[in-house]
Design an enzyme around this catalytic site. Structure first.
Site, PDB file in Angstrom:
ATOM      1  N   LYS A   1      19.852  43.037  20.954  1.00 36.33           N
ATOM      2  CA  LYS A   1      21.091  43.823  20.945  1.00 36.33           C
ATOM      3  C   LYS A   1      22.290  43.072  21.525  1.00 36.33           C
ATOM      4  O   LYS A   1      23.418  43.286  21.100  1.00 36.33           O
ATOM      5  CB  LYS A   1      20.889  45.138  21.709  1.00 36.33           C
ATOM      6  CG  LYS A   1      19.966  46.113  20.988  1.00 36.33           C
ATOM      7  CD  LYS A   1      19.904  47.431  21.719  1.00 36.33           C
ATOM      8  CE  LYS A   1      18.831  48.329  21.147  1.00 36.33           C
ATOM      9  NZ  LYS A   1      18.865  49.670  21.709  1.00 36.33           N
TER      10      LYS A   1
ATOM     11  N   ASP B   1      23.707  54.072  20.365  1.00 33.44           N
ATOM     12  CA  ASP B   1      22.852  54.577  21.458  1.00 33.44           C
ATOM     13  C   ASP B   1      23.621  55.553  22.355  1.00 33.44           C
ATOM     14  O   ASP B   1      23.131  56.651  22.656  1.00 33.44           O
ATOM     15  CB  ASP B   1      22.312  53.426  22.312  1.00 33.44           C
ATOM     16  CG  ASP B   1      21.224  52.642  21.594  1.00 33.44           C
ATOM     17  OD1 ASP B   1      20.550  53.222  20.723  1.00 33.44           O
ATOM     18  OD2 ASP B   1      21.057  51.443  21.900  1.00 33.44           O
TER      19      ASP B   1
END
Ligand code: ATR
Length: 302
Positions: free
Chosen positions: A88, A124
């Site tokens: 990420k 997220d």
């Protein structure tokens, strides 16, 4: 559900990716390892429901090769991808353009390929926000929120989301103090009005502070193993709190068990997993994510 895990060498040609399949692979979840990912179970039914002729595959990419993998996917005509551990942070650098939330979180979990360029988002934090609305019918704005184990990627995403949505008090708790102090400095620089405090996990004041919070969130990895203890004691919980654990496997952690014993409202991380996926699908195919189809698809993995 197709359990096949693709490797870098499969990106050499369309034939290597697609032979034996009726639809082309056009979306992927990229991680290392990635075999356990629940994302295909949510996205393939959504693609099928929307009559999009595409397969969603699992792609294992070693550390250090993410940018190369994304360039290959772009050249192969992929629509987009989800990025998971450990890529990420690298994804942020691999993108031509990154949206504001991902920039603040410092990580990208969703990319879309547009005209040969790689565009990045982070769903997220926003996925957590949607999960809170879904589970507790409320918003983060004005809440007093404690994040337990805020030193990792999930803690950073959720703390950033809390700051962006103007919580009234943010309490970061961690075993290692310097990680959350750095996070607090970054957040307070971006959000000068934010009230943010750091507490060490073993500080005896933690229960008193927890009772002043309306929401407790576990973002530590403690709870992933079924016999893990809760990161904070049962004395921290009470019936007025909303208690969210980002862990969804196992569905019931010691953190949530403590909360339930004190009659708090509880939720596990299934809803955050679902909503970050819904937001990703909406990035690839704006306005078309079928929430209930995706919820049902994910349910089959429980
Ligand atoms: P990442 O999300 O970056 O992979 P991680 O290693 O999974 O991070 O850890 C996430 C969080 O869980 C961190 O806040 C970590 O605390 P530290 O920063 O002190 O390492 C926390 N954590 C992991 N194991 C823990 C344990 N046994 N007790 C308490 N906190 C723990």
């Amino acid at each position: 559900m197709n359990e096949e895990v693709f490797q870098m060498e499969h990106l050499s040609s369309r034939h290597a990716l697609d032979h034996g399949h009726s639809k082309p692979a056009l979306l992927a979840v990229i991680g290392c390892p990635v075999a356990h990912s629940a994302s295909p179970a949510m996205h393939q039914p959504a693609l099928d429901f929307c009559a999009i002729q595409a397969r969603y595959i699992k792609l294992e990419v070693p550390v250090g090769r993410l940018a190369e993998a994304l360039q290959k996917l772009s050249a192969l005509g992929f629509h987009g991808a989800n990025i998971t551990v450990p890529h990420k942070l690298a994804a942020l650098d691999a993108c031509h353009d990154v949206d504001a939330a991902a920039q603040q979180i410092g990580a990208v979990n969703t990319v879309r390929f547009i005209d040969g360029e790689i565009h990045g988002w982070n769903t997220d934090g926003p996925g957590f926000s949607s999960a809170i609305r879904d589970e507790f019918q409320t918003t983060l704005e004005g809440k007093r929120v404690m994040i337990v184990g805020a030193g990792g990627g999930a803690g950073q995403a959720i703390a950033t989301q809390c700051a962006m949505e103007n919580v009234s008090w943010l309490v970061l708790v961690n075993r290692t103090l310097d990680k959350i102090m750095r996070l607090r400095d970054v957040l307070c620089k971006r959000h000068p009005d934010l009230r943010c405090e750091c507490i060490k996990l073993d500080d005896e004041q933690i229960a008193g502070v927890a009772h002043q919070c309306q929401m407790l969130v576990n973002t530590s990895s403690l709870g992933l193993r079924p016999d893990d203890d809760s990161p904070i004691s049962i004395n921290c919980f009470d019936e007025h709190q909303m208690v969210y654990d980002t862990i969804y496997k196992p569905p019931m952690t010691a953190f949530l068990r403590h909360a339930l014993m004190k009659k708090a409202s509880v939720s596990n991380g299934f809803s955050m997993l679902l909503h970050q996926g819904v937001l990703a699908f909406d990035i690839w195919y704006p306005g078309s994510a079928p929430l209930e189809i995706m919820r049902r698809g994910l349910g089959t993995t429980r």
